[in-house]
Design a protein around this motif. Sequence first.
Motif, PDB file in Angstrom:
ATOM      1  N   GLY A 170     -11.501   2.228   6.660  1.00  0.00           N
ATOM      2  CA  GLY A 170     -10.549   1.371   7.348  1.00  0.00           C
ATOM      3  C   GLY A 170     -10.727   1.427   8.848  1.00  0.00           C
ATOM      4  N   ALA A 171     -10.927   2.635   9.379  1.00  0.00           N
ATOM      5  CA  ALA A 171     -11.116   2.782  10.825  1.00  0.00           C
ATOM      6  C   ALA A 171     -12.339   2.024  11.318  1.00  0.00           C
ATOM      7  CB  ALA A 171     -11.247   4.263  11.171  1.00  0.00           C
ATOM      8  N   ASP A 172     -13.347   1.882  10.464  1.00  0.00           N
ATOM      9  CA  ASP A 172     -14.599   1.273  10.908  1.00  0.00           C
ATOM     10  C   ASP A 172     -14.426  -0.168  11.368  1.00  0.00           C
ATOM     11  OD1 ASP A 172     -17.294   2.094  11.317  1.00  0.00           O
ATOM     12  OD2 ASP A 172     -17.930   0.740   9.730  1.00  0.00           O
ATOM     13  N   TYR A 173     -13.458  -0.883  10.821  1.00  0.00           N
ATOM     14  CA  TYR A 173     -13.224  -2.261  11.263  1.00  0.00           C
ATOM     15  C   TYR A 173     -12.667  -2.311  12.676  1.00  0.00           C
ATOM     16  CZ  TYR A 173     -13.985  -3.340   6.385  1.00  0.00           C
ATOM     17  OH  TYR A 173     -14.547  -3.441   5.142  1.00  0.00           O
ATOM     18  N   PHE A 174     -12.164  -1.186  13.155  1.00  0.00           N
ATOM     19  CA  PHE A 174     -11.571  -1.130  14.486  1.00  0.00           C
ATOM     20  C   PHE A 174     -12.541  -0.542  15.508  1.00  0.00           C
ATOM     21  CE2 PHE A 174      -8.385  -1.424  11.311  1.00  0.00           C
ATOM     22  CZ  PHE A 174      -7.433  -2.274  11.845  1.00  0.00           C
ATOM     23  N   ARG A 175     -13.769  -0.230  15.062  1.00  0.00           N
ATOM     24  CA  ARG A 175     -14.815   0.263  15.955  1.00  0.00           C
ATOM     25  C   ARG A 175     -15.750  -0.853  16.418  1.00  0.00           C
ATOM     26  NH1 ARG A 175     -15.723   4.382  11.493  1.00  0.00           N
ATOM     27  NH2 ARG A 175     -14.494   6.205  12.120  1.00  0.00           N
ATOM     28  N   ARG A 176     -15.915  -1.887  15.621  1.00  0.00           N
ATOM     29  CA  ARG A 176     -16.979  -2.864  15.851  1.00  0.00           C
ATOM     30  C   ARG A 176     -16.412  -4.236  16.177  1.00  0.00           C
ATOM     31  NH1 ARG A 176     -18.998  -3.324   9.633  1.00  0.00           N
ATOM     32  NH2 ARG A 176     -17.135  -2.417   8.745  1.00  0.00           N
ATOM     33  N   TRP A 177     -17.249  -5.266  16.103  1.00  0.00           N
ATOM     34  CA  TRP A 177     -16.842  -6.605  16.531  1.00  0.00           C
ATOM     35  C   TRP A 177     -15.672  -7.146  15.726  1.00  0.00           C
ATOM     36  CZ3 TRP A 177     -17.312  -9.871  12.434  1.00  0.00           C
ATOM     37  CH2 TRP A 177     -18.293  -9.592  11.476  1.00  0.00           C
ATOM     38  N   HIS A 178     -15.432  -6.612  14.535  1.00  0.00           N
ATOM     39  CA  HIS A 178     -14.330  -7.067  13.688  1.00  0.00           C
ATOM     40  C   HIS A 178     -12.971  -6.878  14.348  1.00  0.00           C
ATOM     41  CE1 HIS A 178     -17.725  -5.796  11.227  1.00  0.00           C
ATOM     42  NE2 HIS A 178     -17.306  -6.566  10.251  1.00  0.00           N
ATOM     43  N   ARG A 179     -12.877  -5.971  15.314  1.00  0.00           N
ATOM     44  CA  ARG A 179     -11.613  -5.593  15.936  1.00  0.00           C
ATOM     45  C   ARG A 179     -10.943  -6.744  16.693  1.00  0.00           C
ATOM     46  NH1 ARG A 179     -12.461  -1.995  21.065  1.00  0.00           N
ATOM     47  NH2 ARG A 179     -12.284  -0.314  19.559  1.00  0.00           N
ATOM     48  N   GLN A 180     -11.701  -7.779  17.017  1.00  0.00           N
ATOM     49  CA  GLN A 180     -11.150  -8.932  17.715  1.00  0.00           C
ATOM     50  C   GLN A 180     -11.058 -10.104  16.744  1.00  0.00           C
ATOM     51  OE1 GLN A 180     -13.855  -9.206  21.057  1.00  0.00           O
ATOM     52  NE2 GLN A 180     -12.532  -7.920  22.317  1.00  0.00           N
ATOM     53  N   ARG A 271     -21.516   0.042  18.510  1.00  0.00           N
ATOM     54  CA  ARG A 271     -21.075   0.036  17.111  1.00  0.00           C
ATOM     55  C   ARG A 271     -20.033   1.118  16.826  1.00  0.00           C
ATOM     56  NH1 ARG A 271     -19.541   0.884  12.850  1.00  0.00           N
ATOM     57  NH2 ARG A 271     -20.376   0.455  10.766  1.00  0.00           N
ATOM     58  N   ASP A 272     -19.723   1.926  17.822  1.00  0.00           N
ATOM     59  CA  ASP A 272     -18.902   3.119  17.598  1.00  0.00           C
ATOM     60  C   ASP A 272     -17.740   3.206  18.590  1.00  0.00           C
ATOM     61  OD1 ASP A 272     -20.482   3.469  19.802  1.00  0.00           O
ATOM     62  OD2 ASP A 272     -20.956   5.564  19.407  1.00  0.00           O
ATOM     63  N   ARG A 273     -17.118   2.083  18.888  1.00  0.00           N
ATOM     64  CA  ARG A 273     -16.000   2.080  19.831  1.00  0.00           C
ATOM     65  C   ARG A 273     -14.840   2.924  19.308  1.00  0.00           C
ATOM     66  NH1 ARG A 273     -15.935  -2.482  23.189  1.00  0.00           N
ATOM     67  NH2 ARG A 273     -14.078  -1.521  24.107  1.00  0.00           N
ATOM     68  N   ASP A 274     -14.047   3.463  20.241  1.00  0.00           N
ATOM     69  CA  ASP A 274     -12.896   4.257  19.842  1.00  0.00           C
ATOM     70  C   ASP A 274     -11.845   3.362  19.192  1.00  0.00           C
ATOM     71  OD1 ASP A 274     -11.165   6.532  19.701  1.00  0.00           O
ATOM     72  OD2 ASP A 274     -10.073   5.708  21.410  1.00  0.00           O
ATOM     73  N   VAL A 275     -11.295   3.821  18.072  1.00  0.00           N
ATOM     74  CA  VAL A 275     -10.331   3.006  17.323  1.00  0.00           C
ATOM     75  C   VAL A 275      -8.957   2.988  17.981  1.00  0.00           C
ATOM     76  CG1 VAL A 275     -11.541   3.409  15.166  1.00  0.00           C
ATOM     77  CG2 VAL A 275      -9.645   4.917  15.805  1.00  0.00           C
ATOM     78  N   ASP A 277      -8.479   2.441  21.416  1.00  0.00           N
ATOM     79  CA  ASP A 277      -8.541   1.924  22.779  1.00  0.00           C
ATOM     80  C   ASP A 277      -7.923   0.534  22.879  1.00  0.00           C
ATOM     81  OD1 ASP A 277     -10.473   0.210  21.775  1.00  0.00           O
ATOM     82  OD2 ASP A 277     -12.147   1.106  22.872  1.00  0.00           O
ATOM     83  N   GLU A 278      -8.011  -0.062  24.055  1.00  0.00           N
ATOM     84  CA  GLU A 278      -7.435  -1.373  24.318  1.00  0.00           C
ATOM     85  C   GLU A 278      -8.286  -2.477  23.674  1.00  0.00           C
ATOM     86  OE1 GLU A 278      -4.655  -1.794  25.864  1.00  0.00           O
ATOM     87  OE2 GLU A 278      -4.325   0.063  27.005  1.00  0.00           O
ATOM     88  N   GLY A 279      -7.714  -3.659  23.591  1.00  0.00           N
ATOM     89  CA  GLY A 279      -8.483  -4.836  23.203  1.00  0.00           C
ATOM     90  C   GLY A 279      -8.560  -5.124  21.729  1.00  0.00           C
ATOM     91  N   ILE A 280      -7.863  -4.369  20.893  1.00  0.00           N
ATOM     92  CA  ILE A 280      -7.873  -4.626  19.449  1.00  0.00           C
ATOM     93  C   ILE A 280      -6.814  -5.678  19.132  1.00  0.00           C
ATOM     94  CG2 ILE A 280      -7.467  -3.633  17.170  1.00  0.00           C
ATOM     95  CD1 ILE A 280      -8.496  -0.966  18.293  1.00  0.00           C
ATOM     96  N   SER A 281      -7.210  -6.759  18.469  1.00  0.00           N
ATOM     97  CA  SER A 281      -6.275  -7.868  18.213  1.00  0.00           C
ATOM     98  C   SER A 281      -6.065  -8.147  16.732  1.00  0.00           C
ATOM     99  CB  SER A 281      -6.767  -9.137  18.919  1.00  0.00           C
ATOM    100  OG  SER A 281      -8.068  -9.503  18.476  1.00  0.00           O
ATOM    101  N   ILE A 282      -6.572  -7.276  15.854  1.00  0.00           N
ATOM    102  CA  ILE A 282      -6.359  -7.462  14.419  1.00  0.00           C
ATOM    103  C   ILE A 282      -5.284  -6.499  13.924  1.00  0.00           C
ATOM    104  CG2 ILE A 282      -8.719  -8.256  14.086  1.00  0.00           C
ATOM    105  CD1 ILE A 282      -9.355  -5.514  12.818  1.00  0.00           C
ATOM    106  N   GLU A 283      -4.769  -6.768  12.741  1.00  0.00           N
ATOM    107  CA  GLU A 283      -3.709  -5.953  12.145  1.00  0.00           C
ATOM    108  C   GLU A 283      -4.309  -4.860  11.264  1.00  0.00           C
ATOM    109  OE1 GLU A 283      -2.576 -10.050  13.072  1.00  0.00           O
ATOM    110  OE2 GLU A 283      -3.999  -9.296  11.569  1.00  0.00           O
ATOM    111  N   ASP A 284      -3.550  -3.759  11.096  1.00  0.00           N
ATOM    112  CA  ASP A 284      -3.978  -2.704  10.180  1.00  0.00           C
ATOM    113  C   ASP A 284      -3.018  -2.520   9.006  1.00  0.00           C
ATOM    114  OD1 ASP A 284      -1.864  -1.320  11.408  1.00  0.00           O
ATOM    115  OD2 ASP A 284      -3.196  -0.167  12.706  1.00  0.00           O
ATOM    116  N   ASN A 285      -1.879  -3.194   9.021  1.00  0.00           N
ATOM    117  CA  ASN A 285      -0.938  -3.219   7.901  1.00  0.00           C
ATOM    118  C   ASN A 285      -0.574  -4.677   7.625  1.00  0.00           C
ATOM    119  OD1 ASN A 285       0.586  -0.333   7.119  1.00  0.00           O
ATOM    120  ND2 ASN A 285      -0.485  -0.335   9.090  1.00  0.00           N
TER     121      ASN A 285
END
Length: 465
Positions: A170-180, A271-275, A277-285
Motif C-alpha cells: 500500500g505504501a508503494d503507491y505513495f512513493r511513486r508517480w501514482h501519488r498524484q 522511485r522511492d519518495r518518502d510516503v 512528504d508533501e504533494g500527495i493528492s490521492i486517498e489511502d482510505n
Amino acid sequence: MTAPTRYAIVGTGARAQMYIEALSGPYADIAELVAWADPNPGRLEWNERKVLAAGRPAPTRIDAAALSDAVDRLDIDRVIVTAPDFAHADLVVAALHGGADVVVEKPLTTDADGVRRIAEAVQVTGGAVTVTFNYRYSPRNAALKRVIESGEIGDVTSVHFEWLLDTSHGADYFRRWHRQKHNSGGLLVHKSSHHFDLVNWWIADLPVRVFASGGLRFYGAQNAARRGLGERPERGTVDAARRDPFALDLREHDVLRGLYYEQEQHDGYLRDRDVFDEGISIEDNLSLVVDYATGASMTYALNAHSPWEGYTVAVNGTAGRAELSVVERGAILLDGSGRQHVVDPSARPESVADETGRPVGERLVVQRHFDAAREVAIPHAAGGHGGADDALLRDLLLGAEADPLGQAATWLDGVRAMAVGVAGNDSLAAGAPVLIRDLPFGAAATALAAAEAGQAVGIPVAVSR
C-alpha cells in the motif's frame, strides 16, 4: 508456417518485465518483440542486456511521440502499453491509428476524456483493445464465478468487498508517480479498477450509480506531523543504518535498482519518495456504495495501510451466500536492518513468509438457506497473482480458444471497471452520488447504455459472463 505476430512495447519499467520475458522466452517463436519505446535511454539499455542474454536480438528503439508512424513503418501487429496511466489514452489512440491492435495494462485510462478518445479511435479504426485484468484468471476468483454462475446462491442481491493493502505494498503507491491523482486517477482508478472489474464479471452486471467517501488519513505530511513522526528524508534510498519500515531502498532490489536507481541520471525520476512528504493528492482510505443495473448493490472498502494484505468478498443471493477470504501476506515483519523486502506479495507469493498468526491462504465457503455451509475446493496454481499471470499470457499471446467463464476482457470491460473509479472521484469531489450514464464518455457511454438495454450500436458491447 504462420509468421510470428509482431509486437512493440511502450514503457519498459517494472510492469513490462512480464511481457518482455514472455516475448523473449517461451513465446518468442510465435510472438516477436520488434520494437520498444521508453523516455529513459538507460532503462532501454538495461532491458536490451536482458533480451540479448536470452539469445534474442535487441528490439528497435522507437519514439513514443511518433508511435503511429513507427507502427506503420515496422509493420507492428500489436502494441503492449505498459507506460504510466496518464499516457495510456494517447498511446492507445496512436497505436490504433497506426494500424495495430492494443494490449493495455489496467486501467484503460485515468479519466473520462481518455475514454472518449479511445472510443472514437476504436470506432474509426476498427482495431481491438484488450485490457489485462489478470485477477479474472486466478483460480480462486474463477471458483467464485462458477458458484455464482451455477445459481447455487440464487440471484445476486448484494456484494460486500474489502481489499486490504499492507504497509509495504500500500505504501508503494505513495512513493511513486501514482501519488498524484492527475497521473493515476488515484487508487479508485489505478488499483480498484481490478476489483470493480471482478465484481462486474462475477455478477455479470453493469454499474450504474456510485457514492464515495474517503481521504488521505495515514500517509502524507500532515498526517505525519499530527502523529509526531518528525523530520524525514526525501527518499528511502539513504544511509543503510537508518531503520525505517516505510523506506524503500532501491539498492536492495535487483530489478528496481537496474530499472530506476541506476537510471535516475537520465530523467530525475525518484522511485522511492518518502510516503510522508508533501504533494500527495490521492486517498489511502476509500469507501463506496455501487448500484447495478439489475438492482444489486455493492459496499466496497479499500485501505492502503493495513498490517496484513488480502481481501474478503461476500456475495448475497436469493438462495444463500458465498464468501471468499484471501490472505496474501499475514504480517509485515522487518529484518535486522528494520526493512522488509517484498513489496507486492500477490506478484511474488513465493517470497512471502507464512505467518502462523494469520497464515497465507484462501477459502471459499458457500451456504444455502436452511443448509449447512460447505467449502469449495480451489485448484492450486503457482505464480504471480494467484497463478493468474501465466494464464493471462497464454490467452493474450496464444488466443483464448475456449473461454467458458468469459475471462478475456474487452476494452469496454475496462471502461466499465474504471467508470466506477471515475464516478467515485467525481462523487468525492461533489459529496453526492454520481450516475455513470452522466459521465462524458462519448461513444463509450452510448455503448454502455446499449449494453444495459441489451442493444448493439456498432461497437462491441457484450457483457462478460
